[in-house]
Design an enzyme around this catalytic site. Structure first.
Site, PDB file in Angstrom:
ATOM      1  N   ALA A  28      -4.939  -2.182   5.389  1.00 56.07           N
ATOM      2  CA  ALA A  28      -6.379  -1.940   5.540  1.00 56.07           C
ATOM      3  C   ALA A  28      -7.089  -2.292   4.243  1.00 56.07           C
ATOM      4  CB  ALA A  28      -6.650  -0.477   5.883  1.00 56.07           C
TER       5      ALA A  28
ATOM      6  N   ASP B  65      -1.359 -12.090   6.887  1.00 57.07           N
ATOM      7  CA  ASP B  65      -2.658 -11.855   6.260  1.00 57.07           C
ATOM      8  C   ASP B  65      -3.723 -11.804   7.349  1.00 57.07           C
ATOM      9  OD1 ASP B  65      -5.009 -11.902   4.794  1.00 57.07           O
ATOM     10  OD2 ASP B  65      -4.301 -13.405   3.369  1.00 57.07           O
TER      11      ASP B  65
ATOM     12  N   LYS C   4     -13.983   0.749   9.777  1.00 46.82           N
ATOM     13  CA  LYS C   4     -12.858   1.467  10.379  1.00 46.82           C
ATOM     14  C   LYS C   4     -13.228   1.985  11.774  1.00 46.82           C
ATOM     15  CE  LYS C   4      -9.394   2.336   8.615  1.00 46.82           C
ATOM     16  NZ  LYS C   4      -8.077   1.604   8.633  1.00 46.82           N
TER      17      LYS C   4
ATOM     18  N   GLY D 162       0.808  -1.209   0.000  1.00 42.92           N
ATOM     19  CA  GLY D 162       0.000   0.000   0.000  1.00 42.92           C
ATOM     20  C   GLY D 162       0.843   1.262   0.000  1.00 42.92           C
TER      21      GLY D 162
ATOM     22  N   TYR E 170     -17.344   0.765   4.622  1.00 41.24           N
ATOM     23  CA  TYR E 170     -15.933   1.025   4.899  1.00 41.24           C
ATOM     24  C   TYR E 170     -15.780   1.857   6.162  1.00 41.24           C
ATOM     25  CZ  TYR E 170     -11.486   3.538   4.514  1.00 41.24           C
ATOM     26  OH  TYR E 170     -10.265   4.114   4.786  1.00 41.24           O
TER      27      TYR E 170
END
Length: 297
Positions: free
Chosen positions: A60, A36, A129, A13, A125
């Site tokens: 994320a 993972d 979070k 990322g 999403y």
């Protein structure tokens, strides 16, 4: 005796890449397939193998629209995996730095959000979070949660690189102009995280270090403003400057609703750690220059 490493969760990322490119020898970046969140046993094994002094979670599920059709996958990545990280860190008494998002807010406040504002996510999403934040703080009292926003960089998939590609191919672009936020350079966010790591290493853990912090680029704009700034920087290097039309959110429907105004107030980060991220325009200039340099990926 060799010092214990800083374990970075994530590898491909934007933020994990920025951290890895810092060149710090004490960072150990681990990601798929050997680590993972869908396989909790890999986290336990990673802790046993590295015996870290501190953990940074830069992994994320960030595919906002895709999360709408796979809430279980988003929850595993953004809630369950981070919760296990927090428990593992708590067992060892080491700090955890976790990155969250402006999507925990609904964007209706009309002013920059502070850490004590109530959360109200409008998307799968955002809920995943927000649930991750709650689970981490419940599991570990030495957790630092950094909410950030609109992350871009010279690598990976992000808005700035998308605009560079689109601007090179199209004479006219249509970009949403009624959503407001704080664009954040992944490189600047990585530098802020490493500054926090160094502060804790130098001064030791203090109660004020824990909890929620907002960590985003200084200044504010819209997606349209970010697109204009990006392509203006590219034009300085001889790239074509397309016409960029501002459109409304209604003109560009998406599966997941975007917050209309998710600006973050980052005062607490400065008060506690002395950190203020650079202005987003400075980060864009650097990201564009690196993205269009000869040989850039």
């Amino acid at each position: 005796m060799r010092a214990a490493p800083i374990l970075v969760i994530g590898r491909s990322g934007q933020l994990a890449t920025a951290l890895a490119r810092s060149g710090r020898p004490d960072l150990r970046c681990l990601g798929r397939p050997e680590l993972d969140f869908d396989r909790p046993e890999t986290l336990v094994a990673a802790f046993a193998a590295t015996s870290p002094a501190l953990v940074v979670n830069a992994a994320a599920w960030t595919a906002v629209d895709a999360a709408e059709s796979d809430p279980e996958g988003a929850a595993r990545a953004n809630r369950d995996g981070p919760a296990l990280l927090a428990r593992l860190c708590a067992e060892r008494g080491i700090p955890l730095i976790h990155v969250s998002t402006d999507y925990v807010f609904d964007g209706r406040k009309g002013a920059p959000y502070v850490e004590t504002d109530p959360i109200c996510p409008r998307t799968v999403y955002g809920r995943s979070k927000a649930d991750g934040e709650t689970a981490i703080l419940a599991a570990h009292d030495r957790a630092i949660i950094l909410r950030t926003a609109w992350v871009y960089s010279p690598y990976g998939r992000n808005f700035v690189r998308t605009m560079l590609d689109a601007g090179a191919k199209n004479p006219v672009l249509r970009v949403v102009g009624d959503q407001h936020g704080n664009p954040t350079s992944a490189d600047d966010l990585a530098s802020a995280i490493l500054a926090i790591v160094d502060r804790i290493g130098r001064d030791g853990w203090r109660a004020a270090h824990g909890g929620l912090f907002h960590a985003a680029g200084s200044g504010k704009t819209t997606w349209h403003g970010l697109a204009v700034a990006t392509l203006q920087e590219a034009a300085k290097a001889g790239r074509p400057m397309p016409e960029i039309l501002a459109i409304t959110t209604a003109d560009w429907p998406t599966p997941a609703a975007r917050p209309r105004d998710s600006r973050l107030d980052c005062t607490r980060l400065h008060d506690v750690f002395g950190i203020l991220l650079p202005h987003w325009r400075d980060g864009v200039a650097r990201a564009v220059a690196r993205s269009i340099a000869p040989g850039a990926a």
